[in-house]
Motif scaffolding. Structure first.
Motif, PDB file in Angstrom:
ATOM      1  N   LYS A 108       0.833  -1.200   0.000  1.00 24.12           N
ATOM      2  CA  LYS A 108       0.000   0.000   0.000  1.00 24.12           C
ATOM      3  C   LYS A 108       0.868   1.251   0.000  1.00 24.12           C
ATOM      4  O   LYS A 108       1.890   1.310   0.689  1.00 24.12           O
ATOM      5  CB  LYS A 108      -0.908  -0.002   1.226  1.00 24.12           C
ATOM      6  CG  LYS A 108      -1.930  -1.144   1.182  1.00 24.12           C
ATOM      7  CD  LYS A 108      -2.812  -1.164   2.409  1.00 24.12           C
ATOM      8  CE  LYS A 108      -3.875  -2.251   2.281  1.00 24.12           C
ATOM      9  NZ  LYS A 108      -4.694  -2.359   3.496  1.00 24.12           N
ATOM     10  N   LYS A 110       2.145   4.689   1.044  1.00 22.97           N
ATOM     11  CA  LYS A 110       2.119   5.389   2.337  1.00 22.97           C
ATOM     12  C   LYS A 110       2.059   6.902   2.106  1.00 22.97           C
ATOM     13  O   LYS A 110       2.671   7.419   1.178  1.00 22.97           O
ATOM     14  CB  LYS A 110       3.378   5.051   3.144  1.00 22.97           C
ATOM     15  CG  LYS A 110       3.483   3.574   3.556  1.00 22.97           C
ATOM     16  CD  LYS A 110       2.494   3.253   4.659  1.00 22.97           C
ATOM     17  CE  LYS A 110       2.833   2.002   5.443  1.00 22.97           C
ATOM     18  NZ  LYS A 110       2.958   0.773   4.746  1.00 22.97           N
ATOM     19  N   GLY A 128       0.548  10.213  -0.657  1.00 22.32           N
ATOM     20  CA  GLY A 128       1.735   9.564  -1.212  1.00 22.32           C
ATOM     21  C   GLY A 128       2.204  10.203  -2.508  1.00 22.32           C
ATOM     22  O   GLY A 128       3.390  10.149  -2.837  1.00 22.32           O
ATOM     23  N   SER A 149      -3.724   6.732  -0.129  1.00 22.88           N
ATOM     24  CA  SER A 149      -2.688   6.614   0.905  1.00 22.88           C
ATOM     25  C   SER A 149      -3.119   7.180   2.255  1.00 22.88           C
ATOM     26  O   SER A 149      -2.527   6.846   3.281  1.00 22.88           O
ATOM     27  CB  SER A 149      -1.402   7.311   0.441  1.00 22.88           C
ATOM     28  OG  SER A 149      -1.644   8.685   0.172  1.00 22.88           O
ATOM     29  N   ASN A 152      -3.816   4.314   4.600  1.00 20.93           N
ATOM     30  CA  ASN A 152      -2.855   3.197   4.598  1.00 20.93           C
ATOM     31  C   ASN A 152      -1.844   3.226   5.734  1.00 20.93           C
ATOM     32  O   ASN A 152      -1.002   2.335   5.823  1.00 20.93           O
ATOM     33  CB  ASN A 152      -2.099   3.162   3.259  1.00 20.93           C
ATOM     34  CG  ASN A 152      -3.001   2.753   2.116  1.00 20.93           C
ATOM     35  OD1 ASN A 152      -4.087   2.240   2.352  1.00 20.93           O
ATOM     36  ND2 ASN A 152      -2.560   2.986   0.898  1.00 20.93           N
ATOM     37  N   SER A 153      -1.908   4.234   6.588  1.00 23.38           N
ATOM     38  CA  SER A 153      -0.950   4.316   7.690  1.00 23.38           C
ATOM     39  C   SER A 153      -1.709   4.798   8.923  1.00 23.38           C
ATOM     40  O   SER A 153      -1.568   5.926   9.361  1.00 23.38           O
ATOM     41  CB  SER A 153       0.175   5.295   7.320  1.00 23.38           C
ATOM     42  OG  SER A 153       1.252   5.145   8.203  1.00 23.38           O
ATOM     43  N   ASN A 158       0.751   5.843  13.904  1.00 24.08           N
ATOM     44  CA  ASN A 158       0.877   6.688  12.711  1.00 24.08           C
ATOM     45  C   ASN A 158      -0.337   7.539  12.377  1.00 24.08           C
ATOM     46  O   ASN A 158      -0.205   8.495  11.607  1.00 24.08           O
ATOM     47  CB  ASN A 158       1.204   5.808  11.492  1.00 24.08           C
ATOM     48  CG  ASN A 158       2.563   5.139  11.630  1.00 24.08           C
ATOM     49  OD1 ASN A 158       3.578   5.810  11.746  1.00 24.08           O
ATOM     50  ND2 ASN A 158       2.577   3.811  11.648  1.00 24.08           N
TER      51      ASN A 158
END
Length: 537
Positions: A108, A110, A128, A149, A152-153, A158
């Protein structure tokens, strides 16, 4: 002359041997370099500890995986009958693994959260691809970056909008409770003055398969030190539940909480469910319970997700919106001392424990009745470390009544002798019913604990929270009003012979399901989109 020729021959052999040795050494070095280069190429985009396949496909290829370690590549093969699930990162039953054709976990993109120079104006963060969007859109469950993105974190480390660490100067009782490591006693009472609370819970349907078991455990003869009957909490799922039995269980002073309508067997459903999915399942289940078990005192305030699959921020957002008081799904890894319940305004005091779990990261106005793992070692003084277990029936090494009795004593002592965090004993009824030896050991243990301690109380989840909000020392607890409610309940049940409603639903095609209730039969079997059973979707 002969001697000279022999010497020349020996020298020639020596040179040839040395040359061969150099060549072999060079070949070995080249092979090592190739292997290192191959290994480097394999490992360049892998996360720490990530397992992956060299060859994709069914059969043995789906059993074999490797991992990059500091000492080289490490390989494992799943046991016969199991395949390796590349997303879950664990061996699972063949039929449950759907990703044999993939070598790696999905990669994925980030977001660019930490950069040398700021890429965006204040209040914005970079996707990203470098585009900037509002900070609040990150990790909100919807993909707002074109590359996705922003979602994804999003773990507790995060998420840009994550809850802050515990601040005890801000987080104060009765509405907020937290501590840095989760082990602090509420009100800073000394451990010896804290009543030892034990919460017994049962998950799934209440019906003729387990009613007699519950009557045997809670027979009116087992009393807490304040003279009240011992109590339990039932996380009820809908299908096959006898609501007249739920009504009687509630009348007796036990707590009824929700465990979903469908108990959807696809575990990932719960990890990925939307806020609306969670509301239909849990708030819908509360509607069904309140209507068909005739519970009108607003006491259905607890949630436990099926399979203990935490639903991340979506689950807890739903709980806030639907005014649920607490969740009891999150598991804390085995620790000494164990953890006290906490509110979710601040960051969880432990890591997100479990395989592919989706823990909440944001601040939520919800209590967490955290599930402390139990220590299942037979001899905790000598045995090597074993991972703990949250549900008693998942402690697979308990095979005899004596083992179970020792297990209960050891875990009781762990809590009682340390910080007296509530001891949770979480069951599925079938485990006790199908193993009479376990049930005998359990009842003997309860009776022994009550006989030997004047500071141990078997209480409901809500009663624990009521104590945490207003901590009272043991010498004042006998008159603690929240624990005297429905102290001893006599009298007749709401109905001796419930209505037995044979019902169908468009949502459960091909099935006729029996619903037992003291109130009038509905037109349809209640389900997710029609929890009242009136036929209005």
């Amino acid at each position: 002359m002969v001697k000279l020729l022999a010497l020349i021959g020996i020298l020639a052999l020596t040179v040839a041997a040395a040359t061969a040795e150099v060549r072999i050494k060079r070949q070995a070095e080249e092979t090592t370099k190739k292997e290192e280069s191959f290994e480097k190429e394999l490992c360049k985009d892998k996360d720490a500890g990530e397992w992956f396949r060299l060859v994709a496909g069914e059969g043995d290829n789906c059993r074999d995986v490797i991992q990059c370690t500091s000492s080289g590549l490490q390989a494992i093969r799943c046991p016969a009958g199991l395949y390796f699930d590349i997303e879950k990162q664990t061996c699972d039953w063949k039929d449950a693994v759907k990703n044999c054709k993939f070598k790696n976990k999905e990669r994925k993109v980030k977001p660019l959260l930490i950069t040398d120079e700021p890429l965006c104006q204040d209040g914005f963060l970079a996707c990203g691809d470098g585009n900037c969007i509002e900070r609040g859109l990150f990790c909100n469950g919807e993909k707002d970056c074109t590359d996705g993105s922003d979602e994804n974190s999003c773990d507790i480390e995060n998420d840009p909008n994550r809850a802050p660490p515990c601040d005890e100067s801000v987080c104060q009782l009765p509405d907020c409770f937290c501590s840095e490591d989760g082990t602090t006693i509420p009100g800073n009472l000394p451990a010896k003055d804290v009543p030892m609370m034990i919460t017994i819970t049962f998950d799934d349907a209440i019906n003729n398969n387990n009613i007699d078991l519950y009557k045997e455990i809670f027979n009116g003869k087992r009393k807490n030190p304040n003279g009240c009957d011992i109590k339990a909490t039932y996380f009820v799922s809908h299908k096959y539940t006898n609501y007249s039995a739920v009504q009687e269980t509630h009348r007796k002073g036990h707590e009824i909480a929700v465990h979903s309508i469908t108990h959807n067997d696809e575990e990932r459903f719960w990890s990925n469910a939307t806020v609306d999915d969670w509301a239909k399942e849990m708030a819908g289940m509360r509607i069904i319970i309140e209507k068909y078990a005739n519970i009108t005192d607003n006491s259905v305030v607890g949630v436990r997700a099926p399979y203990l699959r935490v639903g991340g921020n979506n689950q807890f957002t739903m709980m806030e919106e639907q005014a649920f008081l607490y969740d009891s799904t999150i598991t804390a890894p085995l620790s000494n001392p164990p953890l006290w319940p906490y509110t979710m305004y601040f960051r969880m005091p432990h890591r997100c424990h479990g395989n592919l779990q989706s823990c909440p990261t944001r601040s939520h106005a919800v209590w967490e009745m955290v599930m402390n793992e139990l220590d299942r070692r037979e001899d905790p003084t000598n045995d090597e470390y074993l991972p703990g277990c949250a549900m008693v029936d998942s402690c697979s090494n308990i095979l005899t009544g004596d083992q179970f009795y020792n297990f209960l004593n050891h875990n009781f002592d762990r809590h009682y002798d340390q910080n007296r965090a509530p001891l949770g004993l979480y069951f599925h009824a079938a485990w006790l019913k199908n193993n009479p030896e376990f049930l005998d050991a359990f009842l003997y243990w309860i009776d022994e604990v009550l006989a030997n301690h004047n500071d141990v109380y078997f209480v409901t989840m809500t009663q624990v929270i009521q104590w945490v909000q207003n901590p009272k020392p043991t010498n004042e607890i006998k008159n603690f009003d929240p624990w005297r409610e429905k102290c001893v309940v006599d009298g007749a049940p709401a109905c001796w012979v419930p209505h037995s409603c044979k019902l169908t639903s468009k949502e459960v095609p091909g099935e006729t399901i029996n619903l037992q209730t003291c109130v009038r039969c509905p037109n349809n079997y209640p389900w997710v989109n029609d929890p009242t059973g009136d036929g209005f979707f």
